[in-house]
Design a protein around this motif. Structure first.
Motif, PDB file in Angstrom:
ATOM      1  N   UNK A 142       0.874  -1.175   0.000  1.00 29.38           N
ATOM      2  CA  UNK A 142       0.000   0.000   0.000  1.00 29.38           C
ATOM      3  C   UNK A 142       0.903   1.214   0.000  1.00 29.38           C
ATOM      4  N   UNK A 143       0.700   2.078  -0.978  1.00 28.72           N
ATOM      5  CA  UNK A 143       1.542   3.271  -1.036  1.00 28.72           C
ATOM      6  C   UNK A 143       1.004   4.350  -0.107  1.00 28.72           C
ATOM      7  N   UNK A 144       1.857   5.342   0.175  1.00 28.02           N
ATOM      8  CA  UNK A 144       1.471   6.455   1.045  1.00 28.02           C
ATOM      9  C   UNK A 144       0.199   7.102   0.502  1.00 28.02           C
ATOM     10  N   UNK A 145      -0.710   7.383   1.413  1.00 27.11           N
ATOM     11  CA  UNK A 145      -2.017   7.975   1.136  1.00 27.11           C
ATOM     12  C   UNK A 145      -2.955   7.005   0.413  1.00 27.11           C
ATOM     13  N   UNK A 146      -2.529   5.756   0.294  1.00 24.74           N
ATOM     14  CA  UNK A 146      -3.361   4.768  -0.373  1.00 24.74           C
ATOM     15  C   UNK A 146      -4.213   3.984   0.610  1.00 24.74           C
ATOM     16  N   UNK A 147      -5.215   3.297   0.092  1.00 25.02           N
ATOM     17  CA  UNK A 147      -6.093   2.463   0.902  1.00 25.02           C
ATOM     18  C   UNK A 147      -6.331   1.167   0.140  1.00 25.02           C
ATOM     19  N   UNK A 148      -6.366   0.057   0.864  1.00 23.74           N
ATOM     20  CA  UNK A 148      -6.643  -1.225   0.200  1.00 23.74           C
ATOM     21  C   UNK A 148      -7.717  -1.977   0.966  1.00 23.74           C
ATOM     22  N   UNK A 149      -8.549  -2.693   0.206  1.00 22.03           N
ATOM     23  CA  UNK A 149      -9.504  -3.619   0.796  1.00 22.03           C
ATOM     24  C   UNK A 149      -8.771  -4.911   1.103  1.00 22.03           C
ATOM     25  N   UNK A 150      -8.899  -5.374   2.357  1.00 21.18           N
ATOM     26  CA  UNK A 150      -8.157  -6.584   2.710  1.00 21.18           C
ATOM     27  C   UNK A 150      -9.050  -7.819   2.682  1.00 21.18           C
ATOM     28  N   UNK A 151     -10.346  -7.602   2.499  1.00 23.31           N
ATOM     29  CA  UNK A 151     -11.284  -8.723   2.544  1.00 23.31           C
ATOM     30  C   UNK A 151     -11.875  -8.857   3.931  1.00 23.31           C
ATOM     31  N   UNK A 152     -12.963  -9.637   4.048  1.00 23.41           N
ATOM     32  CA  UNK A 152     -13.669  -9.862   5.310  1.00 23.41           C
ATOM     33  C   UNK A 152     -14.082  -8.558   5.982  1.00 23.41           C
ATOM     34  N   UNK A 153     -14.331  -7.502   5.158  1.00 22.93           N
ATOM     35  CA  UNK A 153     -14.796  -6.236   5.701  1.00 22.93           C
ATOM     36  C   UNK A 153     -13.686  -5.334   6.233  1.00 22.93           C
ATOM     37  N   UNK A 154     -12.415  -5.756   6.115  1.00 22.20           N
ATOM     38  CA  UNK A 154     -11.308  -4.931   6.596  1.00 22.20           C
ATOM     39  C   UNK A 154     -10.781  -4.037   5.492  1.00 22.20           C
ATOM     40  N   UNK A 155     -10.435  -2.797   5.882  1.00 21.98           N
ATOM     41  CA  UNK A 155      -9.834  -1.856   4.961  1.00 21.98           C
ATOM     42  C   UNK A 155      -8.667  -1.195   5.686  1.00 21.98           C
ATOM     43  N   UNK A 156      -7.528  -1.083   5.005  1.00 21.22           N
ATOM     44  CA  UNK A 156      -6.351  -0.500   5.653  1.00 21.22           C
ATOM     45  C   UNK A 156      -5.865   0.677   4.830  1.00 21.22           C
ATOM     46  N   UNK A 157      -5.648   1.814   5.504  1.00 24.92           N
ATOM     47  CA  UNK A 157      -5.051   2.922   4.754  1.00 24.92           C
ATOM     48  C   UNK A 157      -3.767   3.388   5.449  1.00 24.92           C
ATOM     49  N   UNK A 158      -2.959   4.044   4.656  1.00 26.25           N
ATOM     50  CA  UNK A 158      -1.613   4.453   5.089  1.00 26.25           C
ATOM     51  C   UNK A 158      -1.504   5.952   4.869  1.00 26.25           C
ATOM     52  N   UNK A 159      -2.055   6.750   5.830  1.00 30.15           N
ATOM     53  CA  UNK A 159      -2.146   8.194   5.593  1.00 30.15           C
ATOM     54  C   UNK A 159      -0.820   8.946   5.742  1.00 30.15           C
ATOM     55  N   UNK A 160       0.056   8.517   6.643  1.00 30.12           N
ATOM     56  CA  UNK A 160       1.297   9.305   6.780  1.00 30.12           C
ATOM     57  C   UNK A 160       2.397   8.467   7.423  1.00 30.12           C
ATOM     58  N   UNK A 161       3.641   8.955   7.263  1.00 31.04           N
ATOM     59  CA  UNK A 161       4.761   8.291   7.915  1.00 31.04           C
ATOM     60  C   UNK A 161       5.513   9.306   8.758  1.00 31.04           C
ATOM     61  N   UNK A 162       5.778   8.901   9.995  1.00 26.85           N
ATOM     62  CA  UNK A 162       6.545   9.751  10.900  1.00 26.85           C
ATOM     63  C   UNK A 162       7.840   9.053  11.246  1.00 26.85           C
ATOM     64  N   UNK A 163       8.637   9.721  12.067  1.00 24.08           N
ATOM     65  CA  UNK A 163       9.842   9.066  12.557  1.00 24.08           C
ATOM     66  C   UNK A 163       9.751   8.984  14.065  1.00 24.08           C
TER      67      UNK A 163
END
Lengths: 278, 484
Positions: free
Chosen positions: B381-402
């Motif tokens: 999943x790329x930055x700012x992207x969202x993916x459907x993982x199946x079984x009703x789960x969705x994961x997004x990657x809004x930002x990266x910190x240190x």
């Protein structure tokens, strides 16, 4: 244009001239030819100037005091040996040990060449003025302890000759008197030991500033402490128990072996927090 | 370190007296120092816990039997074994046993000038002596001796009732240096024990934008002394990690890593600072050191369109690729996540690139635990992207910190140790440059109307060096006496 190539060329030039100075000093020792001694002294000074140039250019190129890796350290070590020797020669007017001192410097230059690497910027841990305080104290102190060992070695050789032949002969006879060598060895150690102590203390303070502890039994720390213990033993044996001559000379040799181990073997064979210096 | 003790009938000594006698001997001290050196060497040749745990694993695999033995003896943690502490305790006992009599003798010596007149016999019994016959009056000869001694910076004592005697000494306080140096070790030991028992050496990771509070809940690792009370002794101050920055050399090694922090007290900003490797933050006696850093990607998990997880978390690994996990609060979802700042895609193959944030992405392997473990998704999943993982789960990657790792240390023993360092250096200086040397000179009428000048001297330390010094001195006295 100043670049690392200039520094390397100056380094090689200094090394060759130190070697010529070694030959000159030994020639002087053998034949007591004063004009050769003047030439040898001149060569040492010229070598030191080229060496200063080599260190200075590398300093300018890398932007930091060149004492951060084994090449830079060994070169600096040789530099202080020559400098200390020239100071001793000027103040005592005795040129008989010049060949030995410059010989040590020449060997250190050769050793430095083995460790050569291009200058690198300092890792964050080394970006502190304590680098200069700690490393330079350690370099000067190990140079001094090296000279002390040299005196002890010459003492030992002379002592052996006297015991075998009943008198002093050849080159050894031309060196300072046997008791003077013993005393010089002690005096130089008595100067080098406090410096070594200050070097360890500076290291401890720096470690407290940078790593949050003044002592961590890192192999380099531990070996500097072992060396310190050996010299503490030497001084107690000498001052309190009155050891002199051969036994003191042997202890001095063990002590200097520990100095060399602390600087070289620990970096080459044992990994630890000081390994960036390799 | 004490001098030989006069022989006493051994049978009359009690056991404690004998033990004390043993500790007072210089030989004991040297043997203990030798053992300490050998033990320390072992600790540098074998891998040690806390320094090189990988090395211990490697050693154990290569030599299983030997490593069991070494573990049992404690050779992998030499500097914290009971026998190492016993050795240190014995060394300190020896040190104390040696300096007590030395202190006593120093006090009695420093007060006194020689009371008995120096005789010819007295001087002839000294370790170093010389004699000259000169055609000078006794007082002129003695004046010349005084002159020479003065030029050598000796302190001269004359005695009203002994006109033909000169007593001179140098470095009367020389022994003080050695005493200071040896007492310094006791101060240092107190400092070490005090610091180690009443302090701590903890570790905390803080993500950019988050707060650190100096209390037991603020830490990832706690190593505290037995007399440090976790309930009452924490300072509870707070700092926020505003920003973390790392810059690299062209060679790829880090040039600088800097944590910008703001310290708060009672909700008010009281201090701002950049914490770097050689720039610690000191607050309320607690020292905060920049220690490590890494990536902290923020991931947001939705279950049936409801947000169930949303926070950045600490990933560990390298700057090019770091690993972490996420888990839903209910426990029926978990994922292994690899973060790469610079994802490379070539012919459908994914790999890690540089440490720059050129193409940040997370590579997710997700599991559902609703009906036993089941892998439901694997992919990037790329930055700012969202993916459907199946079984009703969705994961997004809004930002990266240190995140930034801080070593947080409290060591109340440090002032004592620094004081000891200072005293040690002063003590050594006095020891080596102020050795107590004593010279006696007398004149007696000699043959043929000449005056006999007798000079003798002793040094308390480094008798060898003094012998040399004395012969030089005698030579100069002789020269001065023969000068018109």
């Amino acid at each position: 244009m100043l670049n690392e190539q200039t520094s390397s060329t100056l380094f090689v030039g200094a090394t060759i001239i130190y070697f010529l100075a070694v030959l000159g000093y030994f020639f002087y020792l053998a034949y007591k030819n004063e004009s050769i001694a003047v030439i040898a002294t001149g060569a040492s000074i010229l070598g030191l100037l080229l060496h200063t140039g080599s260190i200075g250019v590398r300093w300018a190129v890398s932007g930091h005091t060149p004492i951060s890796d084994m090449y830079e350290y060994s070169s600096m070590f040789a530099y202080f040996v020559v400098l200390c020797y020239l100071v001793v020669q000027t103040s005592t007017k005795n040129k008989t040990i010049g060949g030995f001192a410059l010989g040590v410097a020449f060997l250190l230059m050769g050793l430095a060449k083995q460790f050569y690497k291009d200058p690198t910027p300092l890792v964050p841990a080394l970006q502190s003025y304590w680098l200069e305080i700690h490393v330079i104290t350690m370099v000067i102190s190990s140079g001094t302890l090296g000279v002390a060992f040299l005196f002890a070695l010459l003492y030992y050789l002379k002592d052996r000759q006297i015991k075998r032949l009943g008198e002093e002969r050849g080159l050894l006879a031309k060196l300072p008197a046997i008791n003077a060598l013993d005393n010089l060895s002690y005096r130089t150690t008595a100067f080098g030991f406090p410096l070594w102590t200050i070097g360890i203390v500076a290291g401890a303070i720096w470690a407290e500033q940078a790593w949050g502890r003044y002592w961590g039994w890192d192999p380099k720390e531990t070996w500097s402490f072992i060396t310190w213990l050996i010299y503490a033993g030497y001084l107690h044996a000498r001052i309190t128990a009155g050891w002199r001559g051969r036994s003191a000379a042997i202890l001095s040799a063990i002590g200097f072996a520990a100095v060399v181990f602390t600087f070289y073997a620990v970096n080459l064979w044992i990994s630890g927090l000081h390994s960036y210096a390799a | 370190m004490a001098k030989e003790i006069a022989a006493e009938p051994v049978a009359e000594l009690t056991v404690p007296q004998r033990v004390w006698r043993w500790f007072r001997s210089m030989r004991t001290a040297l043997v203990l120092v030798l053992i300490l050196a050998v033990v320390s060497i072992i600790g540098t040749l074998l891998p040690q816990y806390g320094l090189n745990e990988e090395g211990i694993k490697g050693f154990s695999q290569s030599y299983p039997a030997l490593s069991t033995l070494f573990h049992y003896i404690g050779f992998f943690s030499v500097y914290s074994t009971w026998w190492f502490y016993v050795l240190i305790a014995m060394l300190f006992t020896s040190l104390i046993a040696c300096i007590i009599p030395r202190t006593e003798s120093f006090i009695s010596k420093v007060k006194s000038n020689p009371k008995t007149p120096a005789s010819e016999r007295f001087i002839s019994n000294l370790q170093n002596k010389a004699g000259f016959a000169v055609a000078l009056s006794e007082s002129t000869a003695l004046d010349k001796v005084r002159q020479t001694l003065k030029s050598k910076r000796y302190k001269i004592h004359t005695f009203d009732d002994r006109p033909n005697e000169v007593y001179a000494e140098k470095g009367r306080y020389g022994d003080l240096g050695s005493l200071i140096f040896h007492y310094m070790f006791i101060l240092m030991l107190i400092g070490i024990i005090f610091g180690k028992t009443r302090g701590f050496d903890n570790y905390a990771t803080v993500i950019e934008g988050q707060y650190f509070t100096e209390n037991p809940f603020g830490y990832d690792q706690i190593k505290k002394g037995p007399f440090f009370n976790d309930q009452t002794d924490h300072t509870n101050f707070k700092f926020k990690l505003d920003d973390f920055q790392v810059t690299y050399q062209p060679t790829g090694q880090p040039k600088d890593f800097v944590s910008k922090v703001t310290v708060f007290e009672d909700g008010k900003v009281v201090h701002k600072q950049n914490v770097e490797v050689n720039e610690k933050l000191v607050w309320d006696g607690v020292k905060i050191y920049q220690s490590s850093y890494g990536w902290a990607p923020r991931l947001t998990l939705f279950k049936d369109k409801k947000k169930v997880y949303d926070q950045p978390s600490v990933f560990s690994g390298s700057a090019q690729s770091a690993n972490g996990q996420i888990q839903s609060p209910s426990g029926d979802f978990a994922a292994e996540v690899v973060f790469v700042p610079d994802l490379q895609e070539q012919n459908g193959q994914l790999s890690a690139g540089s440490y720059f944030l050129n193409n940040p992405a997370v590579y997710v392997t997700a599991y559902s635990y609703a009906k036993g473990e089941k892998k439901i998704f694997e992919g990037a999943i790329k930055l700012k992207g969202t993916k459907d993982l199946g079984q009703g789960y969705k994961l997004s990657f809004p930002e990266v910190k240190e995140w930034s790792g801080f070593q947080v240390v409290k060591d109340p023993g440090v002032p004592a140790i620094y004081t000891a360092f200072g005293l040690g250096v002063i003590g050594l200086y006095i020891t080596f440059y102020f050795s107590r040397r004593r010279i006696w000179a007398i004149t007696v009428p000699g043959e043929q109307g000449k005056t006999k000048v007798l000079i003798g001297g002793i040094a308390e330390k480094n008798k060898g060096a003094f012998e040399y010094e004395f012969s030089n001195l005698a030579e100069q006295v002789k020269m001065n006496l023969s000068k018109k």
